[in-house]
Design a protein around this motif. Structure first.
Motif, PDB file in Angstrom:
ATOM      1  N   TYR A 111       0.830  -1.207   0.000  1.00 44.29           N
ATOM      2  CA  TYR A 111       0.000   0.000   0.000  1.00 44.29           C
ATOM      3  C   TYR A 111       0.864   1.257   0.000  1.00 44.29           C
ATOM      4  CZ  TYR A 111      -3.033   3.730   1.653  1.00 44.29           C
ATOM      5  OH  TYR A 111      -3.686   4.925   1.774  1.00 44.29           O
ATOM      6  N   MET A 112       1.850   1.277   0.885  1.00 47.89           N
ATOM      7  CA  MET A 112       2.669   2.487   1.042  1.00 47.89           C
ATOM      8  C   MET A 112       3.493   2.788  -0.213  1.00 47.89           C
ATOM      9  SD  MET A 112       1.984   3.922   3.938  1.00 47.89           S
ATOM     10  CE  MET A 112       3.353   5.065   4.173  1.00 47.89           C
ATOM     11  N   GLY A 157       7.464   5.445  -0.960  1.00 45.47           N
ATOM     12  CA  GLY A 157       6.921   4.975   0.319  1.00 45.47           C
ATOM     13  C   GLY A 157       7.338   5.894   1.459  1.00 45.47           C
ATOM     14  N   PHE A 158       8.574   6.343   1.419  1.00 48.01           N
ATOM     15  CA  PHE A 158       9.044   7.228   2.485  1.00 48.01           C
ATOM     16  C   PHE A 158       8.513   8.647   2.347  1.00 48.01           C
ATOM     17  CE2 PHE A 158      11.768   6.059   6.024  1.00 48.01           C
ATOM     18  CZ  PHE A 158      11.684   4.686   5.904  1.00 48.01           C
ATOM     19  N   ALA A 159       8.303   9.095   1.125  1.00 54.75           N
ATOM     20  CA  ALA A 159       7.683  10.418   0.938  1.00 54.75           C
ATOM     21  C   ALA A 159       6.283  10.392   1.542  1.00 54.75           C
ATOM     22  CB  ALA A 159       7.626  10.770  -0.546  1.00 54.75           C
ATOM     23  N   ARG A 160       5.564   9.296   1.303  1.00 52.36           N
ATOM     24  CA  ARG A 160       4.207   9.169   1.851  1.00 52.36           C
ATOM     25  C   ARG A 160       4.223   9.051   3.374  1.00 52.36           C
ATOM     26  NH1 ARG A 160       0.691   5.540  -2.249  1.00 52.36           N
ATOM     27  NH2 ARG A 160       1.173   6.768  -4.088  1.00 52.36           N
ATOM     28  N   PHE A 161       5.168   8.268   3.865  1.00 54.16           N
ATOM     29  CA  PHE A 161       5.290   8.076   5.318  1.00 54.16           C
ATOM     30  C   PHE A 161       5.552   9.424   5.999  1.00 54.16           C
ATOM     31  CE2 PHE A 161       8.128   7.413   9.010  1.00 54.16           C
ATOM     32  CZ  PHE A 161       7.302   6.634   9.810  1.00 54.16           C
ATOM     33  N   ALA A 162       6.444  10.202   5.404  1.00 57.57           N
ATOM     34  CA  ALA A 162       6.880  11.445   6.050  1.00 57.57           C
ATOM     35  C   ALA A 162       5.863  12.566   5.917  1.00 57.57           C
ATOM     36  CB  ALA A 162       8.218  11.892   5.462  1.00 57.57           C
ATOM     37  N   THR A 163       5.047  12.532   4.843  1.00 54.88           N
ATOM     38  CA  THR A 163       4.153  13.671   4.575  1.00 54.88           C
ATOM     39  C   THR A 163       2.684  13.311   4.717  1.00 54.88           C
ATOM     40  OG1 THR A 163       3.892  13.119   2.222  1.00 54.88           O
ATOM     41  CG2 THR A 163       5.791  14.514   2.829  1.00 54.88           C
ATOM     42  N   ALA A 212      -1.583   7.352  11.228  1.00 56.77           N
ATOM     43  CA  ALA A 212      -0.681   6.317  11.763  1.00 56.77           C
ATOM     44  C   ALA A 212       0.771   6.684  11.470  1.00 56.77           C
ATOM     45  CB  ALA A 212      -1.027   4.957  11.152  1.00 56.77           C
ATOM     46  N   CYS A 213       1.035   7.115  10.246  1.00 53.75           N
ATOM     47  CA  CYS A 213       2.408   7.481   9.873  1.00 53.75           C
ATOM     48  C   CYS A 213       2.888   8.655  10.721  1.00 53.75           C
ATOM     49  CB  CYS A 213       2.484   7.848   8.394  1.00 53.75           C
ATOM     50  SG  CYS A 213       2.266   6.418   7.318  1.00 53.75           S
ATOM     51  N   GLU A 214       1.988   9.605  10.962  1.00 56.38           N
ATOM     52  CA  GLU A 214       2.377  10.790  11.729  1.00 56.38           C
ATOM     53  C   GLU A 214       2.760  10.407  13.164  1.00 56.38           C
ATOM     54  OE1 GLU A 214       3.474  13.525  11.077  1.00 56.38           O
ATOM     55  OE2 GLU A 214       3.446  14.411  13.077  1.00 56.38           O
ATOM     56  N   ILE A 215       2.028   9.458  13.734  1.00 58.50           N
ATOM     57  CA  ILE A 215       2.362   8.996  15.098  1.00 58.50           C
ATOM     58  C   ILE A 215       3.763   8.380  15.108  1.00 58.50           C
ATOM     59  CG2 ILE A 215       1.796   7.204  16.817  1.00 58.50           C
ATOM     60  CD1 ILE A 215      -1.204   7.739  16.120  1.00 58.50           C
ATOM     61  N   LEU A 216       4.067   7.571  14.109  1.00 55.64           N
ATOM     62  CA  LEU A 216       5.372   6.887  14.077  1.00 55.64           C
ATOM     63  C   LEU A 216       6.508   7.859  13.742  1.00 55.64           C
ATOM     64  CD1 LEU A 216       4.228   3.615  12.299  1.00 55.64           C
ATOM     65  CD2 LEU A 216       5.098   3.786  14.650  1.00 55.64           C
ATOM     66  N   ARG A 217       6.291   8.705  12.742  1.00 58.61           N
ATOM     67  CA  ARG A 217       7.327   9.680  12.375  1.00 58.61           C
ATOM     68  C   ARG A 217       7.665  10.551  13.572  1.00 58.61           C
ATOM     69  NH1 ARG A 217       8.348  14.531  11.809  1.00 58.61           N
ATOM     70  NH2 ARG A 217       6.237  15.111  12.449  1.00 58.61           N
ATOM     71  N   SER A 218       6.612  11.009  14.238  1.00 59.39           N
ATOM     72  CA  SER A 218       6.799  11.864  15.406  1.00 59.39           C
ATOM     73  C   SER A 218       7.578  11.119  16.499  1.00 59.39           C
ATOM     74  CB  SER A 218       5.429  12.322  15.902  1.00 59.39           C
ATOM     75  OG  SER A 218       5.551  12.938  17.155  1.00 59.39           O
ATOM     76  N   ALA A 219       7.255   9.845  16.720  1.00 56.36           N
ATOM     77  CA  ALA A 219       7.977   9.068  17.740  1.00 56.36           C
ATOM     78  C   ALA A 219       9.457   8.951  17.378  1.00 56.36           C
ATOM     79  CB  ALA A 219       7.352   7.673  17.878  1.00 56.36           C
ATOM     80  N   MET A 220       9.742   8.701  16.109  1.00 51.86           N
ATOM     81  CA  MET A 220      11.141   8.530  15.676  1.00 51.86           C
ATOM     82  C   MET A 220      11.955   9.806  15.870  1.00 51.86           C
ATOM     83  SD  MET A 220      10.609   6.268  12.177  1.00 51.86           S
ATOM     84  CE  MET A 220      12.350   6.129  11.738  1.00 51.86           C
ATOM     85  N   VAL A 221      11.389  10.938  15.487  1.00 52.58           N
ATOM     86  CA  VAL A 221      12.174  12.179  15.601  1.00 52.58           C
ATOM     87  C   VAL A 221      12.176  12.712  17.033  1.00 52.58           C
ATOM     88  CG1 VAL A 221      11.853  12.754  13.163  1.00 52.58           C
ATOM     89  CG2 VAL A 221      10.319  13.766  14.883  1.00 52.58           C
ATOM     90  N   THR A 222      11.202  12.307  17.828  1.00 48.69           N
ATOM     91  CA  THR A 222      11.191  12.714  19.244  1.00 48.69           C
ATOM     92  C   THR A 222      12.181  11.884  20.055  1.00 48.69           C
ATOM     93  OG1 THR A 222       8.850  13.267  19.030  1.00 48.69           O
ATOM     94  CG2 THR A 222       9.692  13.037  21.275  1.00 48.69           C
ATOM     95  N   GLU A 223      12.335  10.630  19.695  1.00 52.56           N
ATOM     96  CA  GLU A 223      13.217   9.716  20.439  1.00 52.56           C
ATOM     97  C   GLU A 223      14.226   9.049  19.503  1.00 52.56           C
ATOM     98  OE1 GLU A 223      13.379   9.596  23.548  1.00 52.56           O
ATOM     99  OE2 GLU A 223      11.421  10.137  24.395  1.00 52.56           O
ATOM    100  N   PRO A 224      15.057   9.834  18.849  1.00 51.28           N
ATOM    101  CA  PRO A 224      15.969   9.239  17.847  1.00 51.28           C
ATOM    102  C   PRO A 224      16.966   8.240  18.431  1.00 51.28           C
ATOM    103  CG  PRO A 224      16.493  11.570  18.193  1.00 51.28           C
ATOM    104  CD  PRO A 224      15.198  11.305  18.900  1.00 51.28           C
ATOM    105  N   PHE A 225      17.289   8.388  19.719  1.00 52.48           N
ATOM    106  CA  PHE A 225      18.214   7.424  20.326  1.00 52.48           C
ATOM    107  C   PHE A 225      17.626   6.026  20.261  1.00 52.48           C
ATOM    108  CE2 PHE A 225      19.409   4.799  23.949  1.00 52.48           C
ATOM    109  CZ  PHE A 225      20.785   4.751  23.815  1.00 52.48           C
ATOM    110  N   TYR A 226      16.297   5.926  20.379  1.00 53.97           N
ATOM    111  CA  TYR A 226      15.643   4.617  20.437  1.00 53.97           C
ATOM    112  C   TYR A 226      15.425   3.996  19.055  1.00 53.97           C
ATOM    113  CZ  TYR A 226      15.472   5.490  25.335  1.00 53.97           C
ATOM    114  OH  TYR A 226      15.873   5.722  26.623  1.00 53.97           O
ATOM    115  N   VAL A 227      15.774   4.740  18.005  1.00 52.24           N
ATOM    116  CA  VAL A 227      15.714   4.194  16.639  1.00 52.24           C
ATOM    117  C   VAL A 227      17.027   3.497  16.277  1.00 52.24           C
ATOM    118  CG1 VAL A 227      15.377   4.781  14.193  1.00 52.24           C
ATOM    119  CG2 VAL A 227      14.052   5.967  15.957  1.00 52.24           C
TER     120      VAL A 227
END
Lengths: 329, 329
Positions: free
Chosen positions: A174-175, A205-211, A222-237
């Motif tokens: 899908y993505m 897929g990444f353009a869609r995920f990010a935007t 859903a993508c916004e929740i994950l993107r936000s988590a990744m950039v908020t907690e980059p150490f955990y990625v």
């Protein structure tokens, strides 16, 4: 759209070229329109861990994230290739327990923490690695969480015909707007299937995920929740001195990115509406990392951290700087 | 002599190409006559550790080997990039002591043993690496042995203007018939100088090393002592599961070979009167290893070990075979 030659990344020692890498790369918008390209933009790429953020989307869509009250750090770790540093384990271990699973439910296999110091600390304590230390244990705990939510027997969840992997394949399809049924399939380091995908589709897929562009409202959220988590907690990625973490920290949330084994990087720049995918032809990590930094610079993305450098210095065993990895201009 | 395209070594996953390496390679006789070539046979190569066997020649010529009654294992280790396995340390440590030096005289710097199990055993015992564990500690103990023999202050022996490095440069120049005064210079991982040398000259140097062809009687005898030590004690040239060791064991003494960082391999086949030098353009070890096995096969060298395979299998974290590194035919 003029496609340029593959990016050249060189290793210089004493100012002379010692080794040379070729990198295929492409930048697209969320419709898949190619904005920039270097080399073979259709290069058939096993994205490996670079698509972990996309593989985590069903966690949100299924309601598992809500039901299990997943924290921001847990969401970041569902998208991670972590170093098994103590702080990583302090997130994954209780999450696994909370969903009613144990270490033996993880089918990813074991390896020493990829963070060297943590690996030696483990030895020093007289211990050996378990599947929790696998760099993919966050993603796999995500799979187990999804299995709980879907009321599925998780046994064998790594196999291509298990409903979990079928759901994962569907979200990738899908993505990226791609059919993976007949795509080349390989088995990843952590034993799940990985499909050969044209580089261009990974960028889309990444353009869609990010935007969120071109996505349903639910997928976008859903993508916004994950993107936000990744950039908020980059150490955990990823972890200490890891490129995903360094880049996301340096760009202060304006870039989301994820690496994959064998020289893959995927990234998204929401403000520019763009996705990036690249593959070092020879599979080297150092080439992929420097190529990502170079492309971000070419696209005009500005790091907040003035110390962020495209070039990566190289040191010898006496900690003297003896060369670097850098783009060939 | 028709020079062919660079050798292609591919990483396949699930039967599909995941990554691709290009390798420059050349085979010459001891006069430097090119017998076979792939890619850029003049590729300017920092040979790194691949020339350790040549760097050990002054140990013999100077009389140090005789005076210090060096064992076969010690000679092999003077030419080694070892894994710092316990058996390696049991050779280097007493040798260092016998010449009246200590660990702090080694100027190579420290790193964790490259043999993983030995690294973890070191941690488990609560210890940390010292210069003895450096993969180059055998070569550096050789430098210290030479300094003793020449009655030189060894302090600073890693620097290009120290008499030890000048003697090392001279022997490289003699063996390869090349002038290194104006050659590109870099600093190696263990802090000694490494010079950029056309691949062809490295092959010639190894053809001479392996056969004694074109050398003075003294040089020929010195090379024979070292070659014989390497093939008699191949474990002490590298270690468990290391390609140098595997190849020399498999070919039962008919091939002498040495790898160097950044995808270099040099080898000699005395019976055929040939030397081989190759450089993976991207600096990867796996490509250099498979390319060496492939070239040995192409030249008709026959392993005694029926299990010796050109292709190298790849395994995931559950120890399943998921692909391989292999030459593209």
């Amino acid at each position: 759209m003029l496609i340029k030659d593959p990016l050249k990344i060189e290793v210089q020692r004493g100012g002379y070229r010692e080794s040379l890498h070729l990198v295929h790369a492409v930048v697209t918008d969320s419709s898949g329109k190619v904005v920039e390209g270097w080399g073979d933009i259709e290069f058939l790429t096993f994205p490996r861990s670079a698509v972990k953020p996309l593989q985590a989307i069903p966690l949100i869509l299924s309601g598992a994230e809500e039901r299990f009250q997943m924290s921001t750090k847990e969401l970041a770790m569902a998208c991670s290739s972590h170093g098994a540093e103590p702080a990583h384990l302090r997130v994954v271990a209780p999450w696994l327990e909370r969903i009613g699973c144990g270490v033996n439910d993880l089918e990813c296999g074991s390896h020493w923490p990829s963070h060297d110091e943590s690996a030696h600390d483990l030895s020093r304590a007289g211990n050996y690695p378990v599947p929790l230390h696998n760099n993919c244990s966050g993603k796999h705990t995500g799979f187990l969480t999804l299995a709980k939510q879907r009321q599925l027997d998780s046994k064998g969840y790594i196999h291509p015909d298990h409903p979990i992997q079928q759901e994962i394949r569907s979200i990738l399809e899908y993505m990226m707007e791609i059919d993976l049924i007949n795509a080349p399939m390989g088995i990843d380091g952590c034993s799940i299937p990985t499909w050969g995908i044209p580089l261009k589709a990974i960028a889309k897929g990444f353009a869609r995920f990010a935007t969120g562009g071109q996505l349903t409202k639910e997928h976008k959220a859903a993508c916004e929740i994950l993107r936000s988590a990744m950039v908020t907690e980059p150490f955990y990625v990823a972890g200490t001195d890891r490129h995903c973490t360094t880049v996301m920290k340096a760009f202060g949330g304006s870039v989301v990115c994820k690496t994959g084994a064998e020289g893959v990087f995927a990234a998204g720049i929401p403000e520019l509406g763009l996705g990036i995918a690249l593959k070092a032809q020879d599979g080297t990590k150092r080439a992929a990392e420097v190529a990502l930094s170079h492309i971000l610079h070419q696209l005009g993305a500005k790091p907040n951290d003035p110390d962020f450098s495209i070039e990566q210095p190289l040191y010898n065993r006496n900690q003297c700087n003896i060369g670097s990895v850098r783009p060939v201009e």
